[in-house]
Design an enzyme around this catalytic site. Structure first.
Site, PDB file in Angstrom:
ATOM      1  N   TYR A  54      22.251  22.391   9.129  1.00 53.71           N
ATOM      2  CA  TYR A  54      22.475  22.453  10.348  1.00 53.71           C
ATOM      3  C   TYR A  54      20.843  22.562  11.400  1.00 53.71           C
ATOM      4  O   TYR A  54      20.662  22.276  12.678  1.00 53.71           O
ATOM      5  CB  TYR A  54      23.081  23.413  10.928  1.00 53.71           C
ATOM      6  CG  TYR A  54      24.086  23.265  10.713  1.00 53.71           C
ATOM      7  CD1 TYR A  54      24.731  21.490  11.211  1.00 53.71           C
ATOM      8  CD2 TYR A  54      25.485  23.282   9.411  1.00 53.71           C
ATOM      9  CE1 TYR A  54      26.572  21.463  10.922  1.00 53.71           C
ATOM     10  CE2 TYR A  54      26.453  22.769   8.821  1.00 53.71           C
ATOM     11  CZ  TYR A  54      26.945  22.054   9.553  1.00 53.71           C
ATOM     12  OH  TYR A  54      28.327  21.579   8.656  1.00 53.71           O
ATOM     13  N   ARG A  57      19.503  19.866  11.236  1.00 59.66           N
ATOM     14  CA  ARG A  57      20.782  19.248  12.470  1.00 59.66           C
ATOM     15  C   ARG A  57      19.909  18.916  14.234  1.00 59.66           C
ATOM     16  O   ARG A  57      19.447  18.187  14.889  1.00 59.66           O
ATOM     17  CB  ARG A  57      21.519  18.700  12.397  1.00 59.66           C
ATOM     18  CG  ARG A  57      22.768  18.766  10.873  1.00 59.66           C
ATOM     19  CD  ARG A  57      22.683  17.490  11.044  1.00 59.66           C
ATOM     20  NE  ARG A  57      21.852  16.440  10.167  1.00 59.66           N
ATOM     21  CZ  ARG A  57      20.631  16.097   9.578  1.00 59.66           C
ATOM     22  NH1 ARG A  57      21.050  16.928   8.268  1.00 59.66           N
ATOM     23  NH2 ARG A  57      20.084  15.872   8.977  1.00 59.66           N
ATOM     24  N   GLN A  87      33.382  14.543  19.549  1.00 58.43           N
ATOM     25  CA  GLN A  87      33.070  15.407  17.791  1.00 58.43           C
ATOM     26  C   GLN A  87      32.197  15.888  17.978  1.00 58.43           C
ATOM     27  O   GLN A  87      31.569  15.974  16.729  1.00 58.43           O
ATOM     28  CB  GLN A  87      33.728  13.817  17.662  1.00 58.43           C
ATOM     29  CG  GLN A  87      35.176  13.934  17.231  1.00 58.43           C
ATOM     30  CD  GLN A  87      35.528  12.444  16.859  1.00 58.43           C
ATOM     31  OE1 GLN A  87      36.024  12.571  15.670  1.00 58.43           O
ATOM     32  NE2 GLN A  87      35.263  11.526  16.893  1.00 58.43           N
ATOM     33  N   ASN A  88      30.950  15.373  18.858  1.00 61.47           N
ATOM     34  CA  ASN A  88      29.263  15.205  18.056  1.00 61.47           C
ATOM     35  C   ASN A  88      29.311  16.880  18.798  1.00 61.47           C
ATOM     36  O   ASN A  88      29.147  17.380  19.388  1.00 61.47           O
ATOM     37  CB  ASN A  88      28.867  14.433  19.413  1.00 61.47           C
ATOM     38  CG  ASN A  88      29.028  13.129  19.135  1.00 61.47           C
ATOM     39  OD1 ASN A  88      29.420  12.819  18.185  1.00 61.47           O
ATOM     40  ND2 ASN A  88      28.466  12.213  19.356  1.00 61.47           N
ATOM     41  N   ASP A  90      26.028  17.538  18.902  1.00 60.53           N
ATOM     42  CA  ASP A  90      24.666  17.277  19.946  1.00 60.53           C
ATOM     43  C   ASP A  90      25.596  17.554  21.320  1.00 60.53           C
ATOM     44  O   ASP A  90      26.163  17.909  21.988  1.00 60.53           O
ATOM     45  CB  ASP A  90      24.415  15.980  19.840  1.00 60.53           C
ATOM     46  CG  ASP A  90      24.238  14.512  20.726  1.00 60.53           C
ATOM     47  OD1 ASP A  90      25.450  15.160  21.596  1.00 60.53           O
ATOM     48  OD2 ASP A  90      25.354  13.950  19.433  1.00 60.53           O
ATOM     49  N   HIS A 105      34.367  19.926  17.702  1.00 57.86           N
ATOM     50  CA  HIS A 105      33.588  20.333  15.981  1.00 57.86           C
ATOM     51  C   HIS A 105      32.516  21.226  16.306  1.00 57.86           C
ATOM     52  O   HIS A 105      31.607  21.731  15.172  1.00 57.86           O
ATOM     53  CB  HIS A 105      33.256  18.805  15.447  1.00 57.86           C
ATOM     54  CG  HIS A 105      34.561  17.830  15.712  1.00 57.86           C
ATOM     55  ND1 HIS A 105      33.987  16.296  14.889  1.00 57.86           N
ATOM     56  CD2 HIS A 105      35.820  18.085  14.878  1.00 57.86           C
ATOM     57  CE1 HIS A 105      35.659  16.153  14.547  1.00 57.86           C
ATOM     58  NE2 HIS A 105      36.337  17.221  14.923  1.00 57.86           N
ATOM     59  N   GLY A 171      31.789   4.978  19.630  1.00 56.84           N
ATOM     60  CA  GLY A 171      31.458   5.344  18.957  1.00 56.84           C
ATOM     61  C   GLY A 171      31.715   6.029  17.611  1.00 56.84           C
ATOM     62  O   GLY A 171      31.085   6.953  17.194  1.00 56.84           O
ATOM     63  N   THR A 172      33.070   5.909  17.963  1.00 50.21           N
ATOM     64  CA  THR A 172      33.682   6.810  15.971  1.00 50.21           C
ATOM     65  C   THR A 172      34.644   6.231  15.320  1.00 50.21           C
ATOM     66  O   THR A 172      35.041   5.202  15.764  1.00 50.21           O
ATOM     67  CB  THR A 172      34.138   7.823  16.897  1.00 50.21           C
ATOM     68  OG1 THR A 172      34.842   8.779  15.712  1.00 50.21           O
ATOM     69  CG2 THR A 172      35.998   7.382  18.074  1.00 50.21           C
ATOM     70  N   SER A 173      34.364   6.269  14.076  1.00 52.52           N
ATOM     71  CA  SER A 173      35.243   5.634  12.868  1.00 52.52           C
ATOM     72  C   SER A 173      36.194   5.684  13.288  1.00 52.52           C
ATOM     73  O   SER A 173      36.966   5.298  12.075  1.00 52.52           O
ATOM     74  CB  SER A 173      34.267   5.755  11.510  1.00 52.52           C
ATOM     75  OG  SER A 173      34.438   6.735  11.142  1.00 52.52           O
TER      76      SER A 173
HETATM   77  N1  APR Z   1      26.691   2.841  19.550  1.00 53.51           N
HETATM   78  C1  APR Z   1      27.880   3.210  18.923  1.00 53.51           C
HETATM   79  N2  APR Z   1      29.175   2.725  17.766  1.00 53.51           N
HETATM   80  C2  APR Z   1      27.811   2.745  16.473  1.00 53.51           C
HETATM   81  C3  APR Z   1      26.636   2.084  17.286  1.00 53.51           C
HETATM   82  C4  APR Z   1      26.304   2.565  18.295  1.00 53.51           C
HETATM   83  N3  APR Z   1      24.375   1.639  18.162  1.00 53.51           N
HETATM   84  N4  APR Z   1      26.138   2.808  15.653  1.00 53.51           N
HETATM   85  C5  APR Z   1      26.937   3.276  14.487  1.00 53.51           C
HETATM   86  N5  APR Z   1      28.217   3.080  15.491  1.00 53.51           N
HETATM   87  C6  APR Z   1      29.476   3.281  15.428  1.00 53.51           C
HETATM   88  C7  APR Z   1      29.995   3.516  13.687  1.00 53.51           C
HETATM   89  O1  APR Z   1      30.555   1.780  13.965  1.00 53.51           O
HETATM   90  C8  APR Z   1      30.949   4.016  13.440  1.00 53.51           C
HETATM   91  O2  APR Z   1      32.335   3.094  13.694  1.00 53.51           O
HETATM   92  O3  APR Z   1      30.135   4.838  14.568  1.00 53.51           O
HETATM   93  C9  APR Z   1      30.966   5.302  14.480  1.00 53.51           C
HETATM   94  C10 APR Z   1      30.777   6.802  13.327  1.00 53.51           C
HETATM   95  O4  APR Z   1      31.719   7.089  12.409  1.00 53.51           O
HETATM   96  P1  APR Z   1      30.991   8.560  11.986  1.00 53.51           P
HETATM   97  O5  APR Z   1      30.293   8.896  10.990  1.00 53.51           O
HETATM   98  O6  APR Z   1      32.817   8.579  11.261  1.00 53.51           O
HETATM   99  O7  APR Z   1      31.254   8.890  12.665  1.00 53.51           O
HETATM  100  P2  APR Z   1      32.182  10.057  13.510  1.00 53.51           P
HETATM  101  O8  APR Z   1      33.483   9.384  13.941  1.00 53.51           O
HETATM  102  O9  APR Z   1      31.743  10.749  14.899  1.00 53.51           O
HETATM  103  O10 APR Z   1      32.739  11.204  12.946  1.00 53.51           O
HETATM  104  C11 APR Z   1      33.832  12.526  13.189  1.00 53.51           C
HETATM  105  O11 APR Z   1      33.400  13.108  11.180  1.00 53.51           O
HETATM  106  O12 APR Z   1      31.604  14.159   9.332  1.00 53.51           O
HETATM  107  C12 APR Z   1      32.465  14.714  10.717  1.00 53.51           C
HETATM  108  O13 APR Z   1      32.189  16.659  12.324  1.00 53.51           O
HETATM  109  C13 APR Z   1      31.780  14.809  11.696  1.00 53.51           C
HETATM  110  O14 APR Z   1      32.399  15.036  14.129  1.00 53.51           O
HETATM  111  C14 APR Z   1      32.218  14.238  12.766  1.00 53.51           C
HETATM  112  C15 APR Z   1      33.782  13.642  12.637  1.00 53.51           C
END
Ligand code: APR
Length: 230
Positions: A54, A57, A87-88, A90, A105, A171-173
């Site tokens: 961390y 990070r 979820q970030n 930052d 988170h 921007g989240t998976s």
């Molecule tokens: N703009 C927008 N989205 C983007 C970009 C970009 N420039 N680059 C990548 N992405 C997308 C990817 O396609 C993906 O769908 O951002 C997403 C990131 O997904 P993850 O890495 O899974 O992140 P997140 O969904 O925030 O993860 C959730 O998982 O590990 C834990 O606690 C951590 O809060 C986090 C949680």
């Protein structure tokens, strides 16, 4: 009365600020084992390893800046009531000027007592070390929700989402629960947008427009659309 937008953000919104995501190619979980750095068991086993993870990070985030996507979300406050649920860990939404940010988170710029979870302390330095203690003399931990831990802000996030007039996920998976459920909590009839350059699996979501773009380009499109819809 201003209409209310809920923005649900993930690591992808900070990618264009140079902060790694978790699950993309080259993402953080490719080079770090979740079980070794982001669980309570990891903390019990090796505090130094967890703190160092961390610290790195925090150092990276302190050297990064909000991008135009963060800024456009803050700008929406001129016309709308805007609630960010992120979820970030930052603080880039806050630094971009967003007034209402809920961190599901945790927050990297804060430390928490291991004796009393209510005792949360702001951090001004990038480093938290073994031996850094709270006012009761117990070790400080990062103010982060680790895998397997409860998400204390989830109820509040659901309540805020239930009253949204617009819902944006960016921007989240949508891999991590319970956070990923929020899109299902938003009212059925409201307009929803999903911005992500990847292929995100979502089904049975009414009124959802998917914009397959990076955060900055996607927010340019959305800001325009929202102004038209208002
Ligand atoms: N703009 C927008 N989205 C983007 C970009 C970009 N420039 N680059 C990548 N992405 C997308 C990817 O396609 C993906 O769908 O951002 C997403 C990131 O997904 P993850 O890495 O899974 O992140 P997140 O969904 O925030 O993860 C959730 O998982 O590990 C834990 O606690 C951590 O809060 C986090 C949680």
């Amino acid at each position: 009365m201003k209409k209310k937008i809920v923005v649900f953000s993930g690591a992808g919104i900070s990618a264009e600020s140079g902060i790694q995501t978790f699950r993309d190619n080259g993402g953080l979980w490719e080079n770090h084992n979740i079980e070794e750095v982001a669980t309570f068991e990891a903390w019990t086993k090796n505090k130094e390893l967890v703190l160092n993870f961390y610290n790195q990070r925090r150092k990276q985030i302190m050297n990064s800046f909000p991008n135009d996507a963060h800024k456009m979300i803050a700008e929406l406050e001129k016309t709308f009531e805007v609630q960010v649920i992120t979820q970030n860990i930052d603080d880039l939404h806050e630094r971009a000027g967003s007034s209402n940010v809920l961190h599901l988170h945790g927050e990297i710029m804060k430390a928490r007592s291991t004796l009393n979870p209510q005792k949360i302390y702001p951090l001004f330095n990038w480093e938290l070390r073994v031996g850094d203690k709270c006012e009761y003399g117990s070790q400080l931990r990062p103010h982060i929700v680790w895998f397997g831990e409860a998400v204390p802000e989830m109820d509040r996030a659901c309540k805020l989402t239930e009253t949204a007039d617009f819902f944006i996920t960016i921007g989240t998976s949508l891999n991590v629960y319970p956070a990923a459920n929020l899109i299902h909590v938003a009212k059925r009839e409201i307009t929803k947008f999903l911005i992500d350059p990847g292929d995100i699996k979502v089904s049975h979501i009414n009124n959802l427009t998917v914009i397959k773009s990076k955060a900055v380009d996607g927010m340019k499109i959305i800001s325009q659309k929202l102004t038209e819809l208002n």
